[in-house]
Design a protein around this motif. Structure first.
Motif, short mmCIF file in Angstrom:
data_model
loop_
_atom_site.label_atom_id
_atom_site.label_comp_id
_atom_site.label_asym_id
_atom_site.label_seq_id
_atom_site.Cartn_x
_atom_site.Cartn_y
_atom_site.Cartn_z
N VAL A 34 26.91 -51.07 -2.40
CA VAL A 34 26.94 -49.63 -2.64
C VAL A 34 27.91 -49.01 -1.64
N GLN A 35 28.85 -48.22 -2.17
CA GLN A 35 29.88 -47.61 -1.33
C GLN A 35 30.00 -46.13 -1.64
N TYR A 36 30.23 -45.33 -0.57
CA TYR A 36 30.42 -43.90 -0.73
C TYR A 36 31.20 -43.39 0.47
N LEU A 37 32.16 -42.50 0.21
CA LEU A 37 33.02 -41.99 1.27
C LEU A 37 32.19 -41.31 2.36
N SER A 38 32.53 -41.63 3.62
CA SER A 38 31.87 -41.09 4.82
C SER A 38 30.47 -41.63 5.02
N TYR A 39 30.14 -42.75 4.37
CA TYR A 39 28.85 -43.42 4.56
C TYR A 39 29.09 -44.91 4.80
N LYS A 40 28.19 -45.54 5.51
CA LYS A 40 28.26 -46.98 5.70
C LYS A 40 28.02 -47.70 4.39
N SER A 41 28.85 -48.68 4.09
CA SER A 41 28.62 -49.49 2.90
C SER A 41 27.33 -50.28 3.05
N LEU A 42 26.62 -50.46 1.95
CA LEU A 42 25.35 -51.18 1.95
C LEU A 42 25.47 -52.40 1.05
N THR A 43 25.12 -53.56 1.58
CA THR A 43 25.11 -54.80 0.81
C THR A 43 23.70 -55.35 0.84
N GLN A 44 23.16 -55.63 -0.35
CA GLN A 44 21.76 -56.03 -0.44
C GLN A 44 21.58 -57.01 -1.59
N THR A 45 20.76 -58.04 -1.38
CA THR A 45 20.42 -58.98 -2.44
C THR A 45 19.22 -58.45 -3.22
N VAL A 46 19.39 -58.35 -4.55
CA VAL A 46 18.38 -57.72 -5.40
C VAL A 46 17.93 -58.72 -6.45
N ASP A 47 16.61 -58.77 -6.68
CA ASP A 47 16.04 -59.60 -7.75
C ASP A 47 15.93 -58.73 -9.00
N LEU A 48 16.78 -59.01 -9.99
CA LEU A 48 16.81 -58.19 -11.19
C LEU A 48 15.59 -58.38 -12.08
N SER A 49 14.80 -59.43 -11.84
CA SER A 49 13.59 -59.64 -12.64
C SER A 49 12.45 -58.75 -12.19
N SER A 50 12.59 -58.12 -11.03
CA SER A 50 11.54 -57.23 -10.52
C SER A 50 11.60 -55.89 -11.23
N ASN A 51 10.44 -55.29 -11.47
CA ASN A 51 10.36 -53.99 -12.11
C ASN A 51 10.42 -52.84 -11.12
N ALA A 52 10.51 -53.15 -9.84
CA ALA A 52 10.55 -52.10 -8.82
C ALA A 52 11.83 -51.29 -8.96
N PRO A 53 11.74 -49.95 -8.82
CA PRO A 53 12.95 -49.12 -8.93
C PRO A 53 13.91 -49.42 -7.79
N LEU A 54 15.21 -49.37 -8.10
CA LEU A 54 16.24 -49.62 -7.10
C LEU A 54 16.64 -48.29 -6.46
N VAL A 55 16.37 -48.16 -5.19
CA VAL A 55 16.76 -46.97 -4.44
C VAL A 55 17.55 -47.43 -3.22
N PHE A 56 18.80 -46.98 -3.12
CA PHE A 56 19.67 -47.35 -2.01
C PHE A 56 19.89 -46.11 -1.14
N ALA A 57 19.51 -46.21 0.12
CA ALA A 57 19.66 -45.11 1.07
C ALA A 57 20.83 -45.42 2.00
N LEU A 58 21.87 -44.57 1.97
CA LEU A 58 23.06 -44.80 2.77
C LEU A 58 23.05 -43.95 4.03
N GLN A 59 23.56 -44.55 5.11
CA GLN A 59 23.63 -43.86 6.39
C GLN A 59 24.99 -43.18 6.54
N PRO A 60 25.02 -41.88 6.88
CA PRO A 60 26.32 -41.21 7.13
C PRO A 60 27.05 -41.89 8.28
N SER A 61 28.35 -41.98 8.17
CA SER A 61 29.14 -42.62 9.21
C SER A 61 30.60 -42.23 9.06
N ILE A 62 31.30 -42.06 10.17
CA ILE A 62 32.73 -41.76 10.12
C ILE A 62 33.56 -43.03 10.25
N ILE A 63 32.91 -44.18 10.48
CA ILE A 63 33.65 -45.41 10.69
C ILE A 63 33.76 -46.19 9.40
#
Length: 768
Positions: A76-105
């Motif tokens: 998951v990538q967004y300008l002015s936020y730290k990129s997030l890389t995560q391993t996800v099990d697509l067979s799970s029914n749990a909702p996918l929520v990605f929380a990104l941390q603001p960052s200038i780097i």
């Protein structure tokens, strides 16, 4: 015939499997980790499925036609936020929520797919850099030229403006592997004046892996790997496209590329056409005679994304016409013509490729990646007429398979198999190397385990290579080529380790062995190599190169500082190179004119070599909109057998760029930069056929922004290189003094002078 049967079986299997299972939709949301506010326009991608999606006004995204099983790396990538890389099990029914941390780097956390197991860079021991699609746009003349301006430890051997050969940590030619569509590029990369036959605008991104990678890719990957990755397919029901064009003032270079891609009910497709045209490039002393080129590229993809995985059929056609100037010492080198007509002598390079890329997913969380390829590479050299004097044709069939076994006690095992079959013929009058057949096959096993903050990997590989060159006589029965029949085998291994201290600091290290089998040019050459104006003689008794290498890297990113520093050493036993001993010369009679010409004679031999050095980057962020970017690299290479430097080693380089990204009302992604490129003096040269290269400094600058007319974005940019019009010779330019002729060390052609590039990029498409 076996390969043809396998192709037919796979097509039948794909059509059957397309209806064999159901598909599911994956939904999720991307939010700000501190405020929990939705992030609009964030990019969510699944690299192993070639899928990407953007979030809507509610921060939500949807992947349709997704396999309902398996664990996948999501980025998951967004300008002015730290990129997030995560391993996800697509067979799970749990909702996918990605929380990104603001960052200038700029985050180091990017996904690397060119290693045996896809993973975030922090958990991957290989030293790697990722170059984005946006970074490949600009004033470069080809893909390798674009990468050389972005990646530490990466440089290029150039011939004029159209030909660039990659150099990674001082190693080049057959010692660097280039991949596209999962297939190893086979385009006579052993030659001095052969570039990479690839459209730089077709890449979605490029991964540059530094260090030996023979474990996965077999022979040739001593220095590293360039992994060119296609853009991801749109989400189901959408069509995406792009138009880009630019113009450069120095050489009149015009680049134009158009792409359209779609996804309808799991049927995916993409088409692209690109064209480049340039006249002779300008130096501070004038335009180098007949140095223009034009290039045509057409590529496409048809495939299916289903619950069992995906299957994509890629095809491409590459055509490059390149002018050369056959000058002798004392001849004029420059003129002032801007005629786009390419005179003789010139090259006509054509490359055809078909690749079938598959990823089959099984119910026990295992999967099979299978890449099949066919390539036809044709190299024509024309001296005075459209009839080629030299016409070399190479056909290559390849297979690469990796089976990912289910995870067990934290261990991720992978087994792999690769094979290729090459067949070449000489169709022209001039001969340099014999027609040959080359067969290679190899198998490897790889294990990776993560526990806590640690990641450990290990692997072993066996390779077998067979080269058979065909003997040939002239019309009078005199031998031209003696022929050769060689068999090489090798066992190599690799170990890797990473440790993540915290979110900001991590360490990675590698150690292992690799090998490279001699190529047909080294084994069987016997003729004039016009591109280097020398007579080359091969040695059929050459042994394989064997490399023992180790490297280590520290990475840091927090607050106002982002950076990395890496060191490496690579000892190569039986390093192969061509040299001129005792001023030996060979006299050749021109068959048409009867003129006698003498050429320096270069014979292939072997020595032991040791290469070590360091590379890194440091970026300072005093405030959010100011970035001071610095990259540096240095390679020390020694011929330990004769205690003298190796040839064709890049000089030390330091790039400094000050970049401003202020927020301006009415503009998106506005930026301005000014940079200084410092290339140090290269005194460490092989004095038998090289002369030292002086250091130089270049000034560069650029500005760009994205405008919106309604909902349609337009990105405009201007970039300038060598703004002071500095007269210089790059250490790796094959046109610099001392490269073509030792008789006249002042003979040489300057590199490109001042160049301003104006460009526009227009993305378009639907968003359902």
């Amino acid at each position: 015939m076996k390969l043809k049967l396998l192709y037919c079986f796979l097509f039948v299997f794909i059509q059957f499997s397309a209806f064999a299972a159901d598909i599911i939709d994956i939904k999720g949301k991307v939010v700000d980790a501190k405020t929990n506010e939705p992030l609009i326009g964030a990019t969510v991608s699944i690299p192993d499925l070639h899928l990407a999606a953007s979030t809507n006004v509610n921060g939500e995204f949807t992947f349709k036609s997704v396999p309902p099983r398996g664990r996948f790396v999501v980025q998951v990538q967004y300008l002015s936020y730290k990129s997030l890389t995560q391993t996800v099990d697509l067979s799970s029914n749990a909702p996918l929520v990605f929380a990104l941390q603001p960052s200038i780097i700029e985050s180091h956390e990017v996904v690397i797919t060119g290693t045996p197991i896809t993973a975030g860079s922090r958990y991957n021991s290989t030293s790697a850099s990722v170059v984005t699609k946006e970074q490949l746009q600009g004033s470069s003349t080809n893909l390798i030229d674009a990468l050389a301006k972005q990646v530490p430890g990466f440089s290029q051997i150039t011939t004029s403006q159209a030909i660039s050969k990659p150099v990674i940590r001082g190693l080049s030619y057959n010692r660097v592997v280039t991949l596209n569509d999962g297939v190893k590029q086979q385009g006579q990369q052993w030659g001095d004046e052969h570039g990479i036959e690839m459209d730089q605008f077709s890449a979605g991104r490029v991964e540059v892996l530094r260090g030996a990678a023979s474990l996965q890719y077999g022979s040739d990957a001593l220095g590293g790997v360039i992994n060119v990755i296609d853009p991801p397919t749109p989400v189901q029901g959408n069509i995406q496209g792009e138009f880009l064009t630019n113009y450069s003032t120095n050489n009149g270079l015009t680049n134009t590329s158009v792409m359209l891609s779609g996804n309808q009910d799991g049927f995916v497709w993409r088409g692209r056409g690109s064209y480049q045209n340039a006249y002779s490039y300008n130096t501070p002393a004038g335009r180098y005679i007949n140095s223009g080129f034009n290039q045509t590229n057409v590529s496409g993809m048809l495939g299916v994304n289903k619950s069992w995985g995906y299957s994509h059929l890629n095809f491409s056609y590459f055509k490059n016409n390149i002018g050369f100037y056959d000058a002798e010492p004392g001849d004029p080198l420059y003129y002032n013509s801007t005629d786009r007509t390419i005179d003789y002598p010139r090259q006509d390079i054509r490359h055809y490729k078909i690749a079938l890329n598959n990823n089959f997913l099984f119910g026990n969380s295992s999967s099979l990646k299978l890449d099949l390829g066919y390539q036809k590479n044709q190299r024509r050299e024309l001296e005075e007429t459209p009839v080629p004097n030299l016409f070399f044709n190479l056909d290559t069939y390849s297979l690469d398979a990796k089976y990912y076994l289910p995870e067990s006690n934290g261990w991720h095992p992978v087994v792999g198999l690769s094979s290729s079959l090459g067949h070449s013929v000489n169709l022209g009058e001039e001969l340099l190397i014999p027609a040959y057949d080359e067969f290679s096959t190899g198998a490897f096993i790889y294990l990776k385990k993560m526990w806590g903050q640690n990641t450990f990997s290990a692997g072993a590989r066996f390779d077998y290579v067979k080269n058979k060159g065909k003997a040939q006589n002239d019309d009078e029965g005199n031998p031209i080529f003696q022929g050769f029949d060689n068999n090489f085998s090798n066992v190599s291994g690799a170990l890797g380790y990473t440790y993540v201290f915290n979110d900001n600091f991590n360490f990675k290290a590698n150690a292992g062995s690799a090998f490279r089998a001699p190529n047909p040019a080294e084994l069987g050459s016997n003729g004039v190599h016009e591109g280097t104006t020398r007579y080359e003689i091969g040695d059929a008794d050459l042994s394989p190169e064997r490399s023992y290498q180790a490297d280590a890297t520290l990475e840091y990113g927090s607050g106002m500082i982002t950076g990395s520093i890496g060191v490496y050493e690579n000892y190569i036993h039986n390093f192969i190179y061509a040299s001129n001993n005792n001023n030996e010369q060979t006299t050749v009679e021109d068959e048409e004119t009867g003129e006698l010409r003498s050429f320096d004679t270069y014979r292939y031999g072997q020595v032991n070599a040791n290469l070590y050095g360091f590379e890194g980057n440091l970026t300072l962020h005093p405030v959010s909109f100011i970035h001071l970017e610095n990259t540096f690299s240095y390679t020390h290479a020694q011929n330990t057998t004769f205690d003298r430097p190796l040839a064709l080693i890049p000089a030390g380089v330091l790039h400094n760029t000050l970049r401003f990204e202020p927020k301006i009302k009415g503009l998106n992604d506005f930026y301005f930069y000014a940079g200084i490129d410092n290339y140090f003096k290269q005194n460490r040269v092989d004095e038998t056929f090289e002369t030292p290269a002086q250091g130089y400094t270049l000034l560069n600058a650029g500005v760009g922004a994205t405008f919106n007319i309604g909902k349609q974005p337009f990105k405009l940019y201007v970039s300038g290189t060598n703004l002071t019009n500095k007269a210089y010779y790059d250490a790796l330019s094959r046109l610099r003094p001392g490269r073509y002729s030792q008789e006249d060390p002042n003979y040489g052609v300057y590199n490109m002078g001042r160049n301003i590039t104006f460009g526009v990029y227009i993305p378009f498409g639907t968003s359902k």
